[in-house]
Design a protein around this motif. Sequence first.
Motif, mmCIF file in Angstrom:
data_model
loop_
_atom_site.group_PDB
_atom_site.id
_atom_site.type_symbol
_atom_site.label_atom_id
_atom_site.label_comp_id
_atom_site.label_asym_id
_atom_site.label_seq_id
_atom_site.Cartn_x
_atom_site.Cartn_y
_atom_site.Cartn_z
ATOM 1 N N ARG A 47 0.809 -1.222 0.000
ATOM 2 C CA ARG A 47 0.000 0.000 0.000
ATOM 3 C C ARG A 47 0.846 1.278 0.000
ATOM 4 N N LYS A 48 2.097 1.187 0.419
ATOM 5 C CA LYS A 48 2.996 2.344 0.400
ATOM 6 C C LYS A 48 3.663 2.529 -0.960
ATOM 7 N N GLY A 49 3.464 1.569 -1.870
ATOM 8 C CA GLY A 49 4.075 1.653 -3.191
ATOM 9 C C GLY A 49 5.447 1.004 -3.272
ATOM 10 N N ASN A 50 5.868 0.329 -2.205
ATOM 11 C CA ASN A 50 7.155 -0.363 -2.205
ATOM 12 C C ASN A 50 7.029 -1.718 -2.888
ATOM 13 N N VAL A 51 7.986 -2.048 -3.734
ATOM 14 C CA VAL A 51 7.988 -3.357 -4.395
ATOM 15 C C VAL A 51 8.322 -4.421 -3.352
ATOM 16 N N ILE A 52 7.422 -5.387 -3.224
ATOM 17 C CA ILE A 52 7.595 -6.467 -2.256
ATOM 18 C C ILE A 52 8.301 -7.645 -2.906
ATOM 19 N N THR A 53 7.854 -8.014 -4.101
ATOM 20 C CA THR A 53 8.442 -9.134 -4.826
ATOM 21 C C THR A 53 8.040 -9.060 -6.291
ATOM 22 N N SER A 54 8.690 -9.872 -7.084
ATOM 23 C CA SER A 54 8.347 -9.983 -8.500
ATOM 24 C C SER A 54 8.672 -11.390 -8.955
ATOM 25 N N GLY A 55 8.180 -11.749 -10.124
ATOM 26 C CA GLY A 55 8.441 -13.092 -10.625
ATOM 27 C C GLY A 55 7.685 -13.367 -11.905
ATOM 28 N N ILE A 56 7.581 -14.656 -12.223
ATOM 29 C CA ILE A 56 6.887 -15.141 -13.409
ATOM 30 C C ILE A 56 5.820 -16.129 -12.939
ATOM 31 N N THR A 57 4.605 -16.010 -13.492
ATOM 32 C CA THR A 57 3.529 -16.914 -13.101
ATOM 33 C C THR A 57 3.699 -18.280 -13.742
ATOM 34 N N PRO A 58 3.265 -19.344 -13.062
ATOM 35 C CA PRO A 58 2.758 -19.381 -11.691
ATOM 36 C C PRO A 58 3.903 -19.417 -10.680
ATOM 37 N N GLN A 59 3.686 -18.797 -9.561
ATOM 38 C CA GLN A 59 4.703 -18.748 -8.507
ATOM 39 C C GLN A 59 4.020 -18.506 -7.164
ATOM 40 N N VAL A 60 4.550 -19.091 -6.104
ATOM 41 C CA VAL A 60 4.031 -18.866 -4.762
ATOM 42 C C VAL A 60 4.916 -17.824 -4.082
ATOM 43 N N VAL A 61 4.269 -16.795 -3.523
ATOM 44 C CA VAL A 61 4.988 -15.730 -2.828
ATOM 45 C C VAL A 61 4.462 -15.643 -1.396
ATOM 46 N N LEU A 62 5.285 -15.157 -0.495
ATOM 47 C CA LEU A 62 4.898 -14.988 0.900
ATOM 48 C C LEU A 62 4.578 -13.511 1.129
ATOM 49 N N LEU A 63 3.329 -13.232 1.539
ATOM 50 C CA LEU A 63 2.885 -11.852 1.718
ATOM 51 C C LEU A 63 2.343 -11.649 3.129
ATOM 52 N N LYS A 64 2.563 -10.456 3.664
ATOM 53 C CA LYS A 64 2.047 -10.097 4.985
ATOM 54 C C LYS A 64 0.593 -9.650 4.844
ATOM 55 N N ALA A 65 -0.242 -10.053 5.807
ATOM 56 C CA ALA A 65 -1.653 -9.681 5.778
ATOM 57 C C ALA A 65 -1.879 -8.295 6.391
ATOM 58 N N GLY A 66 -1.038 -7.904 7.340
ATOM 59 C CA GLY A 66 -1.208 -6.619 8.006
ATOM 60 C C GLY A 66 -0.215 -5.583 7.517
ATOM 61 N N ALA A 67 -0.649 -4.316 7.592
ATOM 62 C CA ALA A 67 0.207 -3.208 7.168
ATOM 63 C C ALA A 67 0.510 -2.258 8.316
#
Length: 163
Positions: A47-67
Amino acid sequence: MKKLGKLSTLVAAAILSTGCATIVSDSDYPVSIQSNPSGASFVIKNRKGNVITSGITPQVVLLKAGAGYFKKEKYQITFTPQGKNAKSRNFVLEAKLDGWYIGNLVFGGPIGLLIVDPATGAMYKLPEFFYADLVGNNQTGLHIISTEVLTAEQKSKLEPINL
């Protein structure tokens, strides 16, 4: 008898110092990023506009639920299909309230309800997968995908429909 009283107090304090969602759920979620067509590149920003991760689909990424304290995370995912004239498309992935958070009314108490779960982000959850249809014009609605793009865990949750 004094030892039993101290032990009971210690157990009660431990229970009240944790949140129900923190105990049962997570703050970070593995999310399977999928697209049609597969092989599209993606960039995920918080939500702050910071790049968290990138990749090529399909791919599993780990994301935080809270900000942050009482703030759910909202991600912008930009997909770019392969090809010369490929146009990038943006989608939004937003965390939702975790049902286990309500368990604080019974188990976690006010500490879990107002401090622990909101601070850790465990009061929110993210879906197991995010699917982007880069071929069609609609970004919402019913999407039919092949079971070949599903993970083993997702396949195990499928149920047959008898018409």
